[in-house]
Scaffold this motif. Structure first.
Motif, short mmCIF file in Angstrom:
data_model
loop_
_atom_site.label_atom_id
_atom_site.label_comp_id
_atom_site.label_asym_id
_atom_site.label_seq_id
_atom_site.Cartn_x
_atom_site.Cartn_y
_atom_site.Cartn_z
N THR A 29 1.53 11.49 -3.50
CA THR A 29 2.82 10.89 -3.84
C THR A 29 2.85 10.31 -5.25
OG1 THR A 29 2.11 8.81 -2.85
CG2 THR A 29 3.35 10.33 -1.44
N THR A 30 1.68 10.06 -5.84
CA THR A 30 1.60 9.54 -7.20
C THR A 30 0.58 10.36 -7.99
OG1 THR A 30 -0.08 7.90 -6.58
CG2 THR A 30 2.23 7.17 -6.55
N GLY A 31 0.67 10.24 -9.30
CA GLY A 31 -0.27 10.91 -10.20
C GLY A 31 -0.74 9.94 -11.26
N ALA A 103 -6.94 6.41 -2.21
CA ALA A 103 -6.24 7.55 -1.60
C ALA A 103 -5.84 8.48 -2.73
CB ALA A 103 -5.00 7.06 -0.85
N PRO A 104 -5.69 9.75 -2.45
CA PRO A 104 -5.89 10.45 -1.18
C PRO A 104 -7.38 10.73 -0.94
CG PRO A 104 -5.31 12.04 -2.85
CD PRO A 104 -5.27 10.67 -3.52
N LYS A 105 -7.66 11.28 0.23
CA LYS A 105 -9.03 11.70 0.52
C LYS A 105 -9.37 12.88 -0.39
CE LYS A 105 -10.06 8.86 3.82
NZ LYS A 105 -10.96 7.76 3.53
N LEU A 106 -10.48 12.78 -1.09
CA LEU A 106 -10.83 13.81 -2.07
C LEU A 106 -11.85 14.82 -1.56
CD1 LEU A 106 -10.94 11.58 -5.27
CD2 LEU A 106 -9.06 12.98 -4.39
N ALA A 132 -16.86 10.96 -4.31
CA ALA A 132 -15.69 10.09 -4.28
C ALA A 132 -15.99 8.91 -3.37
CB ALA A 132 -14.47 10.86 -3.76
N THR A 133 -15.45 7.77 -3.74
CA THR A 133 -15.61 6.57 -2.93
C THR A 133 -14.35 5.72 -3.04
OG1 THR A 133 -17.11 4.74 -2.40
CG2 THR A 133 -16.70 5.15 -4.73
N THR A 134 -14.18 4.83 -2.09
CA THR A 134 -13.09 3.85 -2.15
C THR A 134 -13.70 2.51 -2.56
OG1 THR A 134 -13.30 3.02 0.10
CG2 THR A 134 -11.96 5.02 -0.22
N GLU A 135 -12.85 1.53 -2.75
CA GLU A 135 -13.34 0.18 -2.99
C GLU A 135 -12.89 -0.76 -1.87
OE1 GLU A 135 -14.70 -0.55 -7.30
OE2 GLU A 135 -12.52 -0.35 -7.36
N GLU A 136 -12.76 -0.16 -0.67
CA GLU A 136 -12.44 -0.95 0.53
C GLU A 136 -11.25 -1.88 0.32
OE1 GLU A 136 -13.98 -0.20 3.33
OE2 GLU A 136 -15.31 1.19 2.29
N HIS A 137 -10.22 -1.34 -0.34
CA HIS A 137 -8.95 -2.06 -0.59
C HIS A 137 -9.09 -3.23 -1.56
CE1 HIS A 137 -7.00 0.39 2.47
NE2 HIS A 137 -8.07 0.19 3.20
N LEU A 138 -10.17 -3.27 -2.34
CA LEU A 138 -10.38 -4.33 -3.32
C LEU A 138 -10.02 -3.84 -4.72
CD1 LEU A 138 -13.83 -5.63 -2.05
CD2 LEU A 138 -11.60 -6.68 -1.68
N PHE A 140 -7.88 -3.03 -8.38
CA PHE A 140 -6.73 -2.18 -8.67
C PHE A 140 -6.84 -0.81 -8.01
CE2 PHE A 140 -9.60 -0.82 -11.97
CZ PHE A 140 -9.31 0.53 -12.15
N THR A 141 -8.07 -0.27 -7.87
CA THR A 141 -8.18 1.02 -7.20
C THR A 141 -7.95 0.87 -5.70
OG1 THR A 141 -10.58 0.82 -7.10
CG2 THR A 141 -9.68 2.08 -8.93
N GLY A 142 -8.47 -0.20 -5.13
CA GLY A 142 -8.28 -0.47 -3.71
C GLY A 142 -6.83 -0.72 -3.35
N GLU A 143 -6.08 -1.25 -4.30
CA GLU A 143 -4.65 -1.51 -4.09
C GLU A 143 -3.79 -0.29 -4.46
OE1 GLU A 143 -3.61 -5.12 -6.16
OE2 GLU A 143 -5.28 -6.20 -5.23
#
Length: 158
Positions: A29-31, A103-106, A132-138, A140-143
């Motif tokens: 939905t975003t780029g 997001a999204p799942k890579l 690829a990894t997330t930051e567990e919603h922490l 700017f990337t997590g948000e």
């Protein structure tokens, strides 16, 4: 002789832009916002290659004030970085990169990213690692406000 470089890049996520990572157009939905296609993974990898050889960064080679790079395909820019590295007597030994994104799942796109990067770099896909990894919603990337990427490149004297 070996040389090692580290690269980092970050871009903001916005509506109305394609999400391009490792040369792959990922449905989302975003780029990423940027002067070029804002491929944060490719940018980190290019900076790692250039950094290993003390050749500056991609902003030096491809300034964001130059109109010819507006909307540029980062994989074409990467081909130029590879050319510059070879001109300076080095080839890629291996690259290890991580994309940080909530997001999204890579995972479904990782193999294609690796193949794209290997093709442009003129090396075997086994020399290219993309994670690829997330930051567990922490942060700017997590948000989901942006994405970042880190890369390490081992450059080998030709």
């Amino acid at each position: 002789m070996f040389r090692i470089g580290h690269g980092y890049d970050v871009h903001k996520l916005v509506e109305g832009r394609k999400l391009i990572l490792g040369g792959v157009d990922i449905p989302h939905t975003t780029g990423l916002l940027g002067h070029s296609d804002a491929d944060v993974l490719a940018h980190a990898i290019m900076d790692a290659m250039l950094g290993a050889l003390a050749l500056g960064d991609i902003g030096h080679l491809f300034p964001d004030t130059a109109e010819e790079y507006a909307g540029a395909d980062s994989m074409k820019l990467m081909a130029e970085v590879v050319r510059v590295c070879r001109e300076n007597g080095y080839r890629i030994g291996n690259i290890d990169a991580t994309v940080i994104a909530q997001a999204p799942k890579l995972a479904p796109h990782i193999i294609t990213m690796r193949e794209n990067i290997a093709k442009v770099c003129g090396c075997d896909v086994s020399q290219i690692s993309v994670k690829a990894t997330t930051e567990e919603h922490l942060g700017f990337t997590g948000e989901k406000l942006g994405m970042s990427a880190h890369a390490v490149a081992l450059m080998v004297k030709i």
